[in-house]
Design a protein around this motif. Structure first.
Motif, PDB file in Angstrom:
ATOM      1  N   ASN A   8       0.778  -1.194   0.044  1.00 38.81           N
ATOM      2  CA  ASN A   8       0.047   0.069  -0.005  1.00 38.81           C
ATOM      3  C   ASN A   8       0.970   1.229   0.122  1.00 38.81           C
ATOM      4  O   ASN A   8       0.315   2.377   0.089  1.00 38.81           O
ATOM      5  N   GLN A   9       2.263   1.152   0.045  1.00 37.87           N
ATOM      6  CA  GLN A   9       2.845   2.430  -0.109  1.00 37.87           C
ATOM      7  C   GLN A   9       3.318   2.632  -1.716  1.00 37.87           C
ATOM      8  O   GLN A   9       3.554   3.649  -2.038  1.00 37.87           O
ATOM      9  N   ALA A  10       3.170   1.557  -2.323  1.00 44.01           N
ATOM     10  CA  ALA A  10       3.392   1.807  -3.791  1.00 44.01           C
ATOM     11  C   ALA A  10       2.171   2.142  -4.285  1.00 44.01           C
ATOM     12  O   ALA A  10       2.295   3.416  -5.194  1.00 44.01           O
ATOM     13  N   THR A  11       1.085   1.741  -3.955  1.00 45.80           N
ATOM     14  CA  THR A  11      -0.206   2.100  -4.649  1.00 45.80           C
ATOM     15  C   THR A  11      -1.220   1.518  -3.914  1.00 45.80           C
ATOM     16  O   THR A  11      -0.982   0.824  -3.210  1.00 45.80           O
ATOM     17  N   THR A  12      -2.533   2.444  -3.563  1.00 51.21           N
ATOM     18  CA  THR A  12      -3.651   1.838  -3.123  1.00 51.21           C
ATOM     19  C   THR A  12      -4.854   1.437  -3.921  1.00 51.21           C
ATOM     20  O   THR A  12      -4.875   2.134  -5.072  1.00 51.21           O
ATOM     21  N   GLY A 284       1.355   1.580   9.260  1.00 51.06           N
ATOM     22  CA  GLY A 284       0.947   0.939   7.987  1.00 51.06           C
ATOM     23  C   GLY A 284       2.230   0.479   7.087  1.00 51.06           C
ATOM     24  O   GLY A 284       2.140  -0.032   6.232  1.00 51.06           O
ATOM     25  N   ASN A 285       3.514   0.779   7.652  1.00 53.31           N
ATOM     26  CA  ASN A 285       4.530   0.516   6.895  1.00 53.31           C
ATOM     27  C   ASN A 285       5.435  -0.426   8.129  1.00 53.31           C
ATOM     28  O   ASN A 285       5.776   0.181   8.996  1.00 53.31           O
ATOM     29  N   LEU A 340       6.277  -4.414   4.069  1.00 53.62           N
ATOM     30  CA  LEU A 340       4.867  -4.843   4.158  1.00 53.62           C
ATOM     31  C   LEU A 340       4.001  -3.361   4.501  1.00 53.62           C
ATOM     32  O   LEU A 340       4.502  -2.882   5.352  1.00 53.62           O
ATOM     33  N   GLY A 341       3.068  -3.286   3.391  1.00 55.13           N
ATOM     34  CA  GLY A 341       2.439  -1.912   3.697  1.00 55.13           C
ATOM     35  C   GLY A 341       0.866  -2.523   3.728  1.00 55.13           C
ATOM     36  O   GLY A 341       0.394  -3.045   2.879  1.00 55.13           O
ATOM     37  N   PHE A 342       0.401  -1.871   4.866  1.00 58.87           N
ATOM     38  CA  PHE A 342      -1.016  -2.363   5.227  1.00 58.87           C
ATOM     39  C   PHE A 342      -1.922  -1.133   4.883  1.00 58.87           C
ATOM     40  O   PHE A 342      -1.671  -0.086   5.238  1.00 58.87           O
TER      41      PHE A 342
END
Ligand code: PLP
Length: 367
Positions: A8-12, A284-285, A340-342
């Motif tokens: 979710n840091q790359a895109t959502t 979230g990261n 990991l991006g939540f």
């Protein structure tokens, strides 16, 4: 099988409500928002509603300029350095996203002296280094709110105060914090992106404090406040606006949810070491490493999870991460790091399934 999405840091993913808000502007309401007739005025009104929705999450004493991306917003913002007469120095944190870091370095070709400010082992700016580099020559200081690779939160208020004391402008790349955290009111220029807040790709915005002069980056018809030429897309503006509105309404609920996911992940990845500050971090990261692991191999083994490797920069060039290197990590430690991006649409089951798959592949590789 669709992989569990933990990037979710790359895109959502696009929020369903955002998709609905965009549709009318892609179908019947096709008017050019810069046309004076009724179809144009309708589209222009939608753009202004969106502007208000974005502005609601930003300081009051400024204006919002729509751009094609946060990268464009940052390039536009850095042009303010050219308006500062005898000031020819730019200072940005060494761990900034390429949009800021590479642009700041490019300014060297324009006669500017660019300094990359070091961070400590937690990834936080060394304020004494900033203090030492500021002078009456400093035009602009750039600092990100939340780091895209390791999630650490920089002390924007202090950085802005120090920059202002030296008479410099302060740019904050808020891409990874906008819509998730309260935006500090001190910076002079704030950049954000649609696709990091469950909005569409292809739109960003720059908030500019009143009174700040900004030379245009894209010349032409002067559509966007005389500063950014090119026809605006009402669909993209409406999407960004709706995404910002939802973030404003759900900020606390999103954070509570993401903190629960992060807590579960931390317990499931207990054998891993966290990269970056544990305290000054956006939940979230989660950037973690496990000694001896080859993450390139891990990624090809774990097809059921979409996540990111610490060893490759965002462009996918395969260059070792300049962020992890700035923390003092050795090349092998960088090669053993994952991000990991939540996000809003992840469940606890997603985290559990991902942890199972990643840990299982890591054990196999290390055994
Ligand atoms: N700044 C940060 C911190 C980012 O994470 C990104 C995107 O990855 C950008 C800037 C660039 O955003 P955009 O994709 O809208 O150009």
């Amino acid at each position: 099988m669709t992989p569990v999405y933990l990037d979710n840091q790359a895109t959502t993913p696009l929020a369903p409500e955002v998709f609905d808000a965009m549709l009318p502007w892609l179908k019947d309401n096709f008017g050019n928002p810069h046309s004076p007739h009724v179809l144009g005025r309708k589209a222009a009104a939608a753009v202004e509603v969106a502007r208000e929705q974005v502005a609601a999450l930003l300081p009051e004493n400024g204006r919002v300029i729509f751009t094609g991306s946060a990268t464009e917003a940052i390039n536009l913002a850095m042009g303010a350095a050219r308006t500062r007469q005898a000031r020819n120095r730019i200072a940005v944190i060494d761990t900034e996203h390429a949009a800021v870091r590479d642009t700041a370095l490019w300014y060297r070709t324009q006669g500017f002296e660019t300094r990359l400010l070091p961070v400590d082992a937690d990834g936080l700016i060394l304020l004494e280094e900033l203090e030492a580099c500021l002078s009456e020559k400093t035009a602009l200081v750039g600092a990100m709110l939340v780091n895209n690779e390791i999630g650490v939160i920089q002390p924007i208020e202090q950085i802005a105060e120090m920059a202002h004391r030296a008479g410099a402008l302060m740019l904050c790349d808020a891409v990874q914090g906008f819509g998730r955290l309260a935006i500090p009111p001190q910076p002079d220029l704030i950049a954000l992106s649609g696709h990091k807040i469950y909005g569409p790709k292809g739109i960003g915005a720059l908030w500019v404090r009143d009174g700040i002069e900004l030379p245009p980056l894209i010349h032409g018809g002067g559509q966007e406040q005389g500063i950014r030429s090119g026809t605006l897309s009402p669909a993209l503006c409406a999407g960004l606006g709706r995404a910002a509105k939802i973030c404003a309404e759900r900020m606390q609920a999103d954070m509570t949810h993401i903190e629960a996911l992060a807590e579960r992940a931390r317990s499931l990845f207990g054998d891993w070491t966290v990269n970056g500050s544990l305290e000054q971090r956006y939940a979230g990261n989660l950037n973690i490493r496990r000694d001896g692991l080859d993450v390139a191999r891990l990624m090809s083994d774990v097809r059921g999870v979409a996540f990111s490797a610490g060893s490759a920069c965002a462009s996918g060039s395969g260059r070792p991460s300049h962020v992890l290197a700035a923390l003092g990590l050795e090349p092998l430690q960088i090669k053993s790091s994952i991000r990991l991006g939540f996000g809003r649409y992840n469940s606890l089951e997603d985290v559990e399934q991902a942890a199972h798959l990643i840990n299982q592949a890591a054990e196999t590789q290390l055994s």
